[in-house]
Design an enzyme around this catalytic site. Structure first.
Site, PDB file in Angstrom:
ATOM      1  N   PHE A 196     -14.221   2.953   3.092  1.00  0.00           N
ATOM      2  CA  PHE A 196     -13.169   2.140   2.491  1.00  0.00           C
ATOM      3  C   PHE A 196     -12.557   2.943   1.347  1.00  0.00           C
ATOM      4  O   PHE A 196     -13.239   3.308   0.393  1.00  0.00           O
ATOM      5  CB  PHE A 196     -13.686   0.791   1.991  1.00  0.00           C
ATOM      6  CG  PHE A 196     -12.551  -0.144   1.707  1.00  0.00           C
ATOM      7  CD1 PHE A 196     -11.988  -0.908   2.726  1.00  0.00           C
ATOM      8  CD2 PHE A 196     -12.014  -0.229   0.432  1.00  0.00           C
ATOM      9  CE1 PHE A 196     -10.908  -1.749   2.480  1.00  0.00           C
ATOM     10  CE2 PHE A 196     -10.928  -1.076   0.182  1.00  0.00           C
ATOM     11  CZ  PHE A 196     -10.384  -1.833   1.208  1.00  0.00           C
ATOM     12  N   GLY A 230       0.765  -1.243   0.000  1.00  0.00           N
ATOM     13  CA  GLY A 230       0.000   0.000   0.000  1.00  0.00           C
ATOM     14  C   GLY A 230       0.791   1.287   0.000  1.00  0.00           C
ATOM     15  O   GLY A 230       0.323   2.302  -0.505  1.00  0.00           O
ATOM     16  N   ASP A 251      -5.969   1.706  10.079  1.00  0.00           N
ATOM     17  CA  ASP A 251      -7.389   1.396  10.210  1.00  0.00           C
ATOM     18  C   ASP A 251      -7.628   0.926  11.647  1.00  0.00           C
ATOM     19  O   ASP A 251      -7.834   1.733  12.543  1.00  0.00           O
ATOM     20  CB  ASP A 251      -7.748   0.337   9.158  1.00  0.00           C
ATOM     21  CG  ASP A 251      -9.237   0.009   9.115  1.00  0.00           C
ATOM     22  OD1 ASP A 251     -10.048   0.894   9.397  1.00  0.00           O
ATOM     23  OD2 ASP A 251      -9.585  -1.138   8.793  1.00  0.00           O
ATOM     24  N   GLU A 265       3.605   3.852   6.217  1.00  0.00           N
ATOM     25  CA  GLU A 265       2.387   3.033   6.128  1.00  0.00           C
ATOM     26  C   GLU A 265       1.353   3.794   5.299  1.00  0.00           C
ATOM     27  O   GLU A 265       1.298   5.030   5.339  1.00  0.00           O
ATOM     28  CB  GLU A 265       1.914   2.776   7.574  1.00  0.00           C
ATOM     29  CG  GLU A 265       0.497   2.319   7.796  1.00  0.00           C
ATOM     30  CD  GLU A 265       0.243   0.870   7.482  1.00  0.00           C
ATOM     31  OE1 GLU A 265       0.570   0.465   6.353  1.00  0.00           O
ATOM     32  OE2 GLU A 265      -0.311   0.154   8.335  1.00  0.00           O
ATOM     33  N   ASP A 280      -5.664  -0.438  -2.164  1.00  0.00           N
ATOM     34  CA  ASP A 280      -6.369  -1.346  -3.063  1.00  0.00           C
ATOM     35  C   ASP A 280      -7.685  -1.840  -2.501  1.00  0.00           C
ATOM     36  O   ASP A 280      -7.930  -1.815  -1.294  1.00  0.00           O
ATOM     37  CB  ASP A 280      -5.502  -2.579  -3.337  1.00  0.00           C
ATOM     38  CG  ASP A 280      -5.458  -3.522  -2.122  1.00  0.00           C
ATOM     39  OD1 ASP A 280      -5.062  -3.075  -1.034  1.00  0.00           O
ATOM     40  OD2 ASP A 280      -5.853  -4.704  -2.261  1.00  0.00           O
TER      41      ASP A 280
HETATM   42  P1  IMP Z   1      -5.009  -2.147  10.245  1.00  0.00           P
HETATM   43  O1  IMP Z   1      -4.038  -3.207  10.637  1.00  0.00           O
HETATM   44  O2  IMP Z   1      -6.423  -2.498  10.557  1.00  0.00           O
HETATM   45  O3  IMP Z   1      -4.607  -0.762  10.773  1.00  0.00           O
HETATM   46  O4  IMP Z   1      -5.016  -2.079   8.670  1.00  0.00           O
HETATM   47  C1  IMP Z   1      -3.936  -1.602   7.965  1.00  0.00           C
HETATM   48  C2  IMP Z   1      -3.901  -2.116   6.555  1.00  0.00           C
HETATM   49  O5  IMP Z   1      -5.185  -2.510   6.075  1.00  0.00           O
HETATM   50  C3  IMP Z   1      -3.437  -1.015   5.621  1.00  0.00           C
HETATM   51  O6  IMP Z   1      -2.032  -1.040   5.482  1.00  0.00           O
HETATM   52  C4  IMP Z   1      -4.167  -1.327   4.342  1.00  0.00           C
HETATM   53  O7  IMP Z   1      -3.418  -2.220   3.547  1.00  0.00           O
HETATM   54  C5  IMP Z   1      -5.441  -2.010   4.778  1.00  0.00           C
HETATM   55  N1  IMP Z   1      -6.574  -1.046   4.844  1.00  0.00           N
HETATM   56  C6  IMP Z   1      -7.175  -0.554   5.943  1.00  0.00           C
HETATM   57  N2  IMP Z   1      -8.155   0.304   5.639  1.00  0.00           N
HETATM   58  C7  IMP Z   1      -8.172   0.361   4.282  1.00  0.00           C
HETATM   59  C8  IMP Z   1      -8.950   1.120   3.337  1.00  0.00           C
HETATM   60  O8  IMP Z   1      -9.840   1.930   3.657  1.00  0.00           O
HETATM   61  N3  IMP Z   1      -8.651   0.914   2.030  1.00  0.00           N
HETATM   62  C9  IMP Z   1      -7.676   0.057   1.615  1.00  0.00           C
HETATM   63  N4  IMP Z   1      -6.913  -0.635   2.466  1.00  0.00           N
HETATM   64  C10 IMP Z   1      -7.169  -0.496   3.782  1.00  0.00           C
HETATM   65 MG    MG Z   2      -4.199  -3.567   1.332  1.00  0.00          MG
END
Ligand code: IMP
Ligand code: MG
Length: 183
Positions: free
Chosen positions: A162, A55, A114, A110, A169
């Site tokens: 999202f 990402g 999320d 990063e 992606d």
């Molecule tokens: P986390 O571990 O829940 O903080 O998620 C982090 C990873 O999830 C990011 O590096 C993204 O690859 C993916 N991600 C989280 N939210 C989104 C979004 O809204 N769109 C696309 N990818 C996301």
């Molecule tokens: Mg991703």
């Protein structure tokens, strides 16, 4: 910024709801963050910019071109999402950086925070390797939870949608869009 979404089909731009951050807004913010990073580290620091793939690839490419310091770039691959739009919570290291981390100023880049699970699991792994410092620069932050360690730099606070484009992606699609849109 597109005035109309031109590409048809389920995974085309017409499936997007709206442009959330335009290419121009992103470019201006990336320059501002890079200027802060340049200021924060200084030219004598042994800086390693570690991009979290996939990402961050576009963000990192733009960011490092505006950091006016000696630095090295490497990548780390941690999978947490699969094809779902909801975080699974599991983080798996698929590629470990070749670059040594010990005694270096490490800047982890990063795409989006999320749930924060990816960062919360990755930071201790990297800390174990004894960096001189470890900071995070995230392009987007949804601010859904309070993290143990918040990113030092954040490009934008993101809406709870999202998001795709500029590296982000949905099932590996939309990474190439020059703007960030909501799905
Ligand atoms: P986390 O571990 O829940 O903080 O998620 C982090 C990873 O999830 C990011 O590096 C993204 O690859 C993916 N991600 C989280 N939210 C989104 C979004 O809204 N769109 C696309 N990818 C996301
Ligand atoms: Mg991703």
């Amino acid at each position: 910024m597109p005035t109309t979404f031109e590409h048809e089909g389920r995974l085309g731009e017409r499936a997007l709801k709206a442009v959330v951050f335009s290419a121009d807004e992103i470019a201006a913010r990336v320059r501002a963050v890079a200027a802060e990073i340049t200021e924060a580290y200084g030219p004598t620091e042994d800086l390693l910019v570690l991009g979290l793939l996939k990402g961050s690839f576009i963000f990192l490419a733009d960011l490092v071109r505006h950091i006016h310091l000696p630095l090295q770039v490497d990548f780390i691959v941690a999978a947490s999402y699969g094809n779902q739009r909801v975080s699974s919570g599991a983080v798996e290291l698929l590629y470990d950086p070749g670059a040594a981390v010990k005694d270096r100023a490490v800047l982890l880049v990063e795409d989006i925070v999320d749930s924060g699970t990816t960062l919360e699991r990755l930071i201790p792994l990297l800390e174990e390797r004894g960096p001189k410092s470890l900071d995070v620069c995230a392009l987007l932050h949804k601010r859904l939870t309070k993290l143990n360690r918040e990113p030092r730099w954040v490009g934008f606070d993101a809406p709870p949608a999202f998001l795709v484009g500029y590296g982000l992606d949905y099932s590996e699609h939309y990474r190439h869009l020059p703007y960030i849109g909501s799905l």
